[in-house]
Design a protein around this motif. Sequence first.
Motif, PDB file in Angstrom:
ATOM      1  N   ARG A 172       0.839  -1.334  -0.038  1.00  0.00           N
ATOM      2  CA  ARG A 172       0.157   0.112   0.016  1.00  0.00           C
ATOM      3  C   ARG A 172       0.984   1.458   0.078  1.00  0.00           C
ATOM      4  O   ARG A 172       0.639   2.125  -0.865  1.00  0.00           O
ATOM      5  CB  ARG A 172      -1.109   0.065   1.297  1.00  0.00           C
ATOM      6  CG  ARG A 172      -1.832   1.158   1.400  1.00  0.00           C
ATOM      7  CD  ARG A 172      -2.823   1.126   2.235  1.00  0.00           C
ATOM      8  NE  ARG A 172      -2.216   1.032   3.515  1.00  0.00           N
ATOM      9  CZ  ARG A 172      -1.450   2.169   4.408  1.00  0.00           C
ATOM     10  NH1 ARG A 172      -1.700   3.139   3.672  1.00  0.00           N
ATOM     11  NH2 ARG A 172      -0.884   1.815   5.421  1.00  0.00           N
ATOM     12  N   LYS A 173       1.808   1.449   0.924  1.00  0.00           N
ATOM     13  CA  LYS A 173       2.523   2.635   0.881  1.00  0.00           C
ATOM     14  C   LYS A 173       3.393   2.779  -0.286  1.00  0.00           C
ATOM     15  O   LYS A 173       3.195   3.985  -1.000  1.00  0.00           O
ATOM     16  CB  LYS A 173       3.650   2.355   2.238  1.00  0.00           C
ATOM     17  CG  LYS A 173       2.918   2.422   3.485  1.00  0.00           C
ATOM     18  CD  LYS A 173       4.007   2.288   4.507  1.00  0.00           C
ATOM     19  CE  LYS A 173       3.219   1.945   5.922  1.00  0.00           C
ATOM     20  NZ  LYS A 173       4.526   1.729   6.910  1.00  0.00           N
ATOM     21  N   ASP A 174       3.990   1.725  -0.820  1.00  0.00           N
ATOM     22  CA  ASP A 174       4.604   1.838  -2.217  1.00  0.00           C
ATOM     23  C   ASP A 174       3.735   2.285  -3.166  1.00  0.00           C
ATOM     24  O   ASP A 174       4.407   2.956  -4.097  1.00  0.00           O
ATOM     25  CB  ASP A 174       5.329   0.673  -2.451  1.00  0.00           C
ATOM     26  CG  ASP A 174       6.593   0.255  -1.555  1.00  0.00           C
ATOM     27  OD1 ASP A 174       6.852   1.115  -0.487  1.00  0.00           O
ATOM     28  OD2 ASP A 174       7.352  -0.651  -1.767  1.00  0.00           O
ATOM     29  N   ASN A 175       2.829   1.591  -3.232  1.00  0.00           N
ATOM     30  CA  ASN A 175       1.812   2.054  -4.532  1.00  0.00           C
ATOM     31  C   ASN A 175       1.420   3.517  -4.361  1.00  0.00           C
ATOM     32  O   ASN A 175       1.222   4.365  -5.289  1.00  0.00           O
ATOM     33  CB  ASN A 175       0.577   0.986  -4.377  1.00  0.00           C
ATOM     34  CG  ASN A 175       0.009   1.065  -5.817  1.00  0.00           C
ATOM     35  OD1 ASN A 175       0.436   0.979  -6.774  1.00  0.00           O
ATOM     36  ND2 ASN A 175      -1.351   1.413  -5.766  1.00  0.00           N
ATOM     37  N   ASN A 176       1.148   4.023  -3.045  1.00  0.00           N
ATOM     38  CA  ASN A 176       0.624   5.272  -2.918  1.00  0.00           C
ATOM     39  C   ASN A 176       1.759   6.357  -3.392  1.00  0.00           C
ATOM     40  O   ASN A 176       1.471   7.253  -4.151  1.00  0.00           O
ATOM     41  CB  ASN A 176       0.315   5.643  -1.453  1.00  0.00           C
ATOM     42  CG  ASN A 176      -0.902   5.068  -0.899  1.00  0.00           C
ATOM     43  OD1 ASN A 176      -1.807   4.495  -1.681  1.00  0.00           O
ATOM     44  ND2 ASN A 176      -0.861   5.050   0.221  1.00  0.00           N
ATOM     45  N   GLU A 177       2.972   6.019  -3.136  1.00  0.00           N
ATOM     46  CA  GLU A 177       4.092   6.717  -3.490  1.00  0.00           C
ATOM     47  C   GLU A 177       3.995   6.851  -5.227  1.00  0.00           C
ATOM     48  O   GLU A 177       4.161   8.004  -5.754  1.00  0.00           O
ATOM     49  CB  GLU A 177       5.477   6.367  -3.145  1.00  0.00           C
ATOM     50  CG  GLU A 177       5.515   6.410  -1.560  1.00  0.00           C
ATOM     51  CD  GLU A 177       5.480   7.924  -1.350  1.00  0.00           C
ATOM     52  OE1 GLU A 177       6.347   8.558  -1.633  1.00  0.00           O
ATOM     53  OE2 GLU A 177       4.610   8.169  -0.400  1.00  0.00           O
ATOM     54  N   ILE A 178       3.756   5.876  -5.925  1.00  0.00           N
ATOM     55  CA  ILE A 178       3.978   5.823  -7.313  1.00  0.00           C
ATOM     56  C   ILE A 178       2.580   6.300  -7.968  1.00  0.00           C
ATOM     57  O   ILE A 178       2.828   7.267  -8.976  1.00  0.00           O
ATOM     58  CB  ILE A 178       4.149   4.345  -7.789  1.00  0.00           C
ATOM     59  CG1 ILE A 178       5.337   3.830  -7.083  1.00  0.00           C
ATOM     60  CG2 ILE A 178       4.239   4.362  -9.428  1.00  0.00           C
ATOM     61  CD1 ILE A 178       6.859   4.689  -7.169  1.00  0.00           C
ATOM     62  N   GLN A 179       1.496   6.221  -7.263  1.00  0.00           N
ATOM     63  CA  GLN A 179       0.340   6.701  -7.908  1.00  0.00           C
ATOM     64  C   GLN A 179       0.413   8.352  -7.841  1.00  0.00           C
ATOM     65  O   GLN A 179      -0.328   8.868  -8.623  1.00  0.00           O
ATOM     66  CB  GLN A 179      -0.892   6.299  -7.058  1.00  0.00           C
ATOM     67  CG  GLN A 179      -1.425   4.722  -7.058  1.00  0.00           C
ATOM     68  CD  GLN A 179      -1.583   4.491  -8.461  1.00  0.00           C
ATOM     69  OE1 GLN A 179      -2.172   5.049  -9.166  1.00  0.00           O
ATOM     70  NE2 GLN A 179      -0.957   3.244  -8.669  1.00  0.00           N
ATOM     71  N   ARG A 180       1.138   8.947  -6.815  1.00  0.00           N
ATOM     72  CA  ARG A 180       1.378  10.215  -6.801  1.00  0.00           C
ATOM     73  C   ARG A 180       1.812  10.687  -7.979  1.00  0.00           C
ATOM     74  O   ARG A 180       1.702  11.909  -8.540  1.00  0.00           O
ATOM     75  CB  ARG A 180       2.196  10.659  -5.562  1.00  0.00           C
ATOM     76  CG  ARG A 180       2.258  12.172  -5.246  1.00  0.00           C
ATOM     77  CD  ARG A 180       3.329  12.445  -4.371  1.00  0.00           C
ATOM     78  NE  ARG A 180       2.486  12.103  -2.831  1.00  0.00           N
ATOM     79  CZ  ARG A 180       3.101  11.270  -2.165  1.00  0.00           C
ATOM     80  NH1 ARG A 180       4.119  10.497  -2.623  1.00  0.00           N
ATOM     81  NH2 ARG A 180       2.249  10.923  -0.990  1.00  0.00           N
ATOM     82  N   ILE A 181       2.764   9.940  -8.820  1.00  0.00           N
ATOM     83  CA  ILE A 181       3.674  10.679  -9.982  1.00  0.00           C
ATOM     84  C   ILE A 181       3.232  10.170 -11.076  1.00  0.00           C
ATOM     85  O   ILE A 181       3.826  10.619 -12.154  1.00  0.00           O
ATOM     86  CB  ILE A 181       5.126  10.298  -9.774  1.00  0.00           C
ATOM     87  CG1 ILE A 181       5.273   8.927  -9.619  1.00  0.00           C
ATOM     88  CG2 ILE A 181       5.535  11.023  -8.418  1.00  0.00           C
ATOM     89  CD1 ILE A 181       5.769   8.180 -10.800  1.00  0.00           C
ATOM     90  N   LEU A 182       2.042   9.110 -11.318  1.00  0.00           N
ATOM     91  CA  LEU A 182       1.728   8.647 -12.553  1.00  0.00           C
ATOM     92  C   LEU A 182       1.347   9.717 -13.524  1.00  0.00           C
ATOM     93  O   LEU A 182       1.548   9.465 -14.671  1.00  0.00           O
ATOM     94  CB  LEU A 182       0.505   7.595 -12.230  1.00  0.00           C
ATOM     95  CG  LEU A 182       1.261   6.221 -11.746  1.00  0.00           C
ATOM     96  CD1 LEU A 182      -0.208   5.338 -11.665  1.00  0.00           C
ATOM     97  CD2 LEU A 182       2.361   5.608 -12.664  1.00  0.00           C
TER      98      LEU A 182
END
Length: 266
Positions: A172-182
């Motif tokens: 969840r944490k890692d995915n949240n970080e990437i969703q921010r920059i997509l």
Amino acid sequence: MTLSSNYKMELRKYQTPILSNALIVSCSHKANYAFYKYPFDIDTLFISDLRSTYFTYLAGTLARKISDIVALQGYNRICFVGCSKGGYGSILLSSLVGEIASAIRCSFLSFAPQTRIFPQNNNLSFPSYRKLIELANRDRKIYDCLILYGDLSKYLAKKEAHGRIIWSENNRKDNNEIQRILSYAGPGVIKMAMPFSFHVTALPFYIDYSDESTLSRALEKLMPNKRDEDVSENLDNISKIKKEIESCKYLPTLKDLIYLNFQERH
């Protein structure tokens, strides 16, 4: 505080590298060098951020130091590689060195990076991140560097940005970080979501995961209360992790991914 007291680095040169005029810069997520035993077969500059500032402290000065080494050694292409906070550093330094030495082809290979560390990011709960925020509140220079370099959005949005971000989409944490920059990552940024739940996304790319004993030993070294509190998150169920890795029919090696970065035109 000087550059040498905050960072350590070592240049490893090969007599017959598989690619000439190419340099790998390994940005470590820990005090020791990352991927130090990995057979890159390409000249490699190992860098460790001794104060765990995600390579933000004096980042401009560090980028100039790297540029000087590149000019002295005659390299014309660089791939910055890192995991977690080292992944953050790989994206940041790729951009900064590219600004200084525009004739050099810079790219990054970033595993499970954080994408914003300042202003304070409540998505991040890593021990090293909490310590950094506490340190920044006491050290004005570190605080100022976080203001300058604490958000990767402006670097990833550049048309010159080139590289790969690989992360565990079920973390969840890692995915949240990437969703921010997509939405704003430039066209040269390749996003690779892996069906994993653990933070140490790079693991199956640099070990022989088909060998069960090799995989077990690698995971045991990363278990909680061992050497690195950050990467040990979500590593409490070894059998689950093995199943997630084995569900992938094929995974390129770390060397394969770096070679792709070097061969792509940008």
